[in-house]
Design an enzyme around this catalytic site. Structure first.
Site, PDB file in Angstrom:
ATOM      1  N   ARG A 152     -12.786  16.996 -87.272  1.00  0.00           N
ATOM      2  CA  ARG A 152     -13.314  16.255 -86.550  1.00  0.00           C
ATOM      3  C   ARG A 152     -15.048  16.356 -86.628  1.00  0.00           C
ATOM      4  NH1 ARG A 152     -12.613  15.402 -80.669  1.00  0.00           N
ATOM      5  NH2 ARG A 152     -13.681  17.849 -79.672  1.00  0.00           N
TER       6      ARG A 152
ATOM      7  N   GLU B 175     -19.663  13.268 -78.682  1.00  0.00           N
ATOM      8  CA  GLU B 175     -20.627  14.138 -78.135  1.00  0.00           C
ATOM      9  C   GLU B 175     -21.450  14.857 -79.327  1.00  0.00           C
ATOM     10  OE1 GLU B 175     -17.452  17.036 -76.877  1.00  0.00           O
ATOM     11  OE2 GLU B 175     -17.551  16.222 -74.946  1.00  0.00           O
TER      12      GLU B 175
ATOM     13  N   GLU C 169     -15.802  13.213 -69.184  1.00  0.00           N
ATOM     14  CA  GLU C 169     -14.618  13.599 -69.580  1.00  0.00           C
ATOM     15  C   GLU C 169     -14.717  14.862 -68.565  1.00  0.00           C
ATOM     16  OE1 GLU C 169     -13.789  14.792 -73.223  1.00  0.00           O
ATOM     17  OE2 GLU C 169     -14.580  12.875 -74.017  1.00  0.00           O
TER      18      GLU C 169
END
Ligand code: GAL
Length: 668
Positions: free
Chosen positions: A106, A145, A304
């Site tokens: 990713r 992020e 998170e």
């Protein structure tokens, strides 16, 4: 936010639909109020270029809505689908070494790629059009992020974008050559096209060029965030848009969150406890304080963290009973409007299958699940704290750009470490039970004046303007504590003219004649009549007092006989300087005196490692007490109040059981 947020990343695309129904039933049992959906769903919603299939996402969003669970809907732009890379391999980022990162993980994104920018804008628009006015959507979660795992791309497209960025910043080549100090090692540029990203070079690359590249890379990513945000603002008016930060010096060093925080509607943060670290709760608090500070003191949201072990850490150490609640409520005490996790249900496949989750592989007959349900109830009982603000006692200066600069090669000692010093000074304040806000060194002195004490743990890069702010702060009555190797260079990594520390000489009342880096494991002792002798390592300096008084002097080592810790009375305030790396006791000894100068009374009545923090608002003040020790503790209370997690009345003192948390609404 309508309620304190409780929930996590929800990835139902990894599961058959029957599991979704079990999920929402369990979410209700746990008191979940919001989940983050769709972060990695681009391949699901756009299986082929321009062809959208929203069937599954419609059903997921609808199901959550029917069950009263809010949706933090993500734009999936952190992972473009495989078809995209097949058509646009040039959008894959290139490392400094010239290696192209590939698809299969990713975050493989060149933020300067026009193909990526267009595709990301298209999918964002499609989502905004479909869900922008859906009543379930309580927040937008752009990307994931930014800054990790890759921010800087060194491809040719990025090189061209860098040149454009430089032209805007410097206008003329002469200005660029001067700023980068290109006369050194014959690097003078005569044509903009000669300039490239700071790729791998035979020896150390121009530090000013590297610093600008980091700034440029951040600006490229920020432009992509803004593009998506603006589309969502247009299509989904009134719904806050965020992107999850990683505000923690331990976890992300590539993003200047002072700049980014101005761009989001609400600051959200991801924080992963470094399980193996001794007293890891201290760095958790530091991350939370820094997050609140970039948010300007406003409430923010922990988007998170983990219920237990984290699989990307060297050892996925499980949290101890009660630790997850303590972690969550520490964030809440320091300003978070809830506690969210990665992730709702543990994945069976893929890279993160050994990461903890709210619903672990063990299922609901497990300690983690029971604690998840209990935490949901606790957050429910804390609803009334929403909108209140954490009360800070002191300030700590922090600047990402200075950190980037200090980390570049060939500093006077490889043991200099901005992050280590920031953590050490923060811990010393934590141990004195002082709640800290972080401030950017460019902060207006009028705002700095709100804090009686300001600690500067490591500010290698200090602009002239920042130096003037700090001086005005002291002249106006503030107490400043500056640690070594601060005030050395300007924004281009050039040494300020004259002796070190150029930007801080006046306020500190001294000059540094020579750095005296210590050998590995070498120690120095500093002494003062009537004060404890202290030990330093890593660093010493030949300091010449020019107005400052010497408080501690070096008794041995390369600077023996000279000043080690100084105090300068200036205007109505005081500026301390610490020229060696003191350990915990040393920092505390200096802080004890600086706190006295600042009029901050000691809080000796509070037990060690029992964290006491206040949130305050129009309707009251709430005291959070978190016991990080294995022994029951008592916290003195001025007056009386109601404990919100148990409902009982408390007066005079608050009993906080070993490992437990208490939250009191104070009377009056
Ligand atoms: C975060 C990331 C999540 C997940 C998590 C695991 O950094 O946003 O997607 O990977 O780490 O700890």
């Amino acid at each position: 936010m309508v309620r304190l947020a409780y929930g996590g990343d929800y990835n139902p695309e990894q599961w058959p639909e029957e599991v979704w129904h079990e999920d929402v039933a369990l979410m209700r049992e746990a008191g979940v109020t919001m989940v983050s959906v769709g972060i990695f769903s681009w391949a699901m919603i756009e299986p082929r270029e321009g062809e959208y299939d929203f069937g599954r996402l419609d059903r997921i969003v609808g199901l959550l809505h029917d069950n009263g669970i809010g949706v933090d809907l993500a734009t999936p732009t952190v992972v473009p689908p495989a078809w995209f890379y097949r058509a646009h391999p040039e959008a894959l980022p290139v490392s400094r070494e010239g290696v192209r990162w590939e698809f299969g993980s990713r975050g493989a994104i060149c933020h300067n790629s026009p193909a990526y920018q267009e595709a990301a804008a298209r999918v964002t628009r499609a989502l905004g059009e479909r869900y922008g006015k859906h009543p379930a959507v309580t927040m937008w979660h752009v990307h994931n992020e930014y800054g990790v795992p890759v921010l800087e791309c060194y491809c040719e497209t990025s090189a061209a974008a860098f040149r454009r960025w430089l032209r805007e910043r410097y206008t003329t080549l002469d200005a660029l050559n001067a700023a980068w100090g290109t006369a050194f090692w014959g690097q003078t540029y005569h044509d903009w096209e000669e300039i490239a990203p700071p790729r791998l070079t035979p020896t150390v690359c121009n530090p000013a060029q590297r610093l600008d590249y980091r700034r440029f890379a951040g600006d490229s990513a920020l432009a992509n965030f803004r593009r998506e945000r603006d589309i969502l603002h247009e299509l989904s008016p009134g719904v806050p848009v965020t992107t999850n930060f990683m505000v923690s010096p331990t976890q992300c060093d590539t993003i200047d969150y002072w700049a980014w925080a101005r761009e989001v509607d609400i600051v959200t943060n991801d924080h992963y406890l470094v399980a193996e670290e001794d007293r890891n709760h201290v760095n958790l608090s530091m991350a939370a304080d820094l997050t609140r500070s970039v948010a300007g003191g406003a409430p923010w949201l922990l988007l998170e963290h983990s219920t237990s072990g984290v699989n990307w850490q060297p050892r996925g150490i499980a949290k101890r009973p009660g630790e997850m609640a303590r972690n969550s409520l520490a964030h809440v005490a320091r300003g978070s409007e809830g506690a969210m996790f990665f992730q709702w249900r543990a994945s069976r496949a893929g890279a993160e299958k050994f990461h903890s989750a709210m619903v672990p592989h063990a299922g609901t007959d497990s300690r983690v699940w029971r604690e998840v349900v209990e935490l949901g109830a606790h957050l429910g009982a804390l609803e009334e704290i929403r909108g209140t603000r954490t009360v800070a006692d002191v300030a700590v200066a922090w600047d990402w750009q200075s950190w980037w600069a200090q980390k570049l090669e060939w500093r006077p000692s490889e043991d200099l470490d901005t992050r280590e010093r920031a953590e050490a000074w923060y811990a010393a304040l934590f141990d004195r039970h002082l709640t800290a806000d972080f401030v950017h060194p460019g902060t207006d002195p009028a705002r700095l004046a709100e804090y009686p004490l300001l600690v500067v743990p490591a500010l290698y890069l200090t602009t002239k303007a920042a130096g003037e702010n700090l001086r005005a702060y002291v002249e106006g009555g503030g107490t400043l504590v500056v640690s070594y190797f601060s005030g050395i260079v300007d924004e281009h990594d050039a040494v300020h003219p004259g002796p070190h520390p150029g930007a801080l000489r006046d306020v500190l009342g001294l000059t540094v004649e020579e750095f005296q880096p210590l050998r590995k494991d070498q120690k120095v002792t500093v002494g003062a009549a009537g004060r404890p002798a202290l030990e330093g390592d890593v660093w010493a300096e030949t300091v010449v007092a020019r107005g400052a008084e010497t408080v501690w002097s070096y008794t041995d080592g390369p600077a023996a006989g000279g000043p080690a810790v100084t105090r300068h009375r200036l205007g109505r305030g005081t500026a301390w300087y610490v020229s060696t790396r003191l350990g915990r006791d040393g920092l505390d000894a200096v802080l004890a005196e600086a706190c006295a100068d600042a009029g901050l009374a000691p809080r000796d009545e509070l037990p060690h490692d029992v964290e006491v923090v206040r949130r305050s608002g129009e309707h009251g003040t709430y005291l959070f007490a978190l016991n990080h020790t294995g022994a029951d503790a008592k916290v003195p209370l001025e007056g009386a109040g109601t404990e919100l997690l148990g409902g009982e009345r408390v007066a005079g003192h608050l009993a906080v059981p070993a490992g437990g948390v208490r939250v009191v609404r104070l009377d009056g």
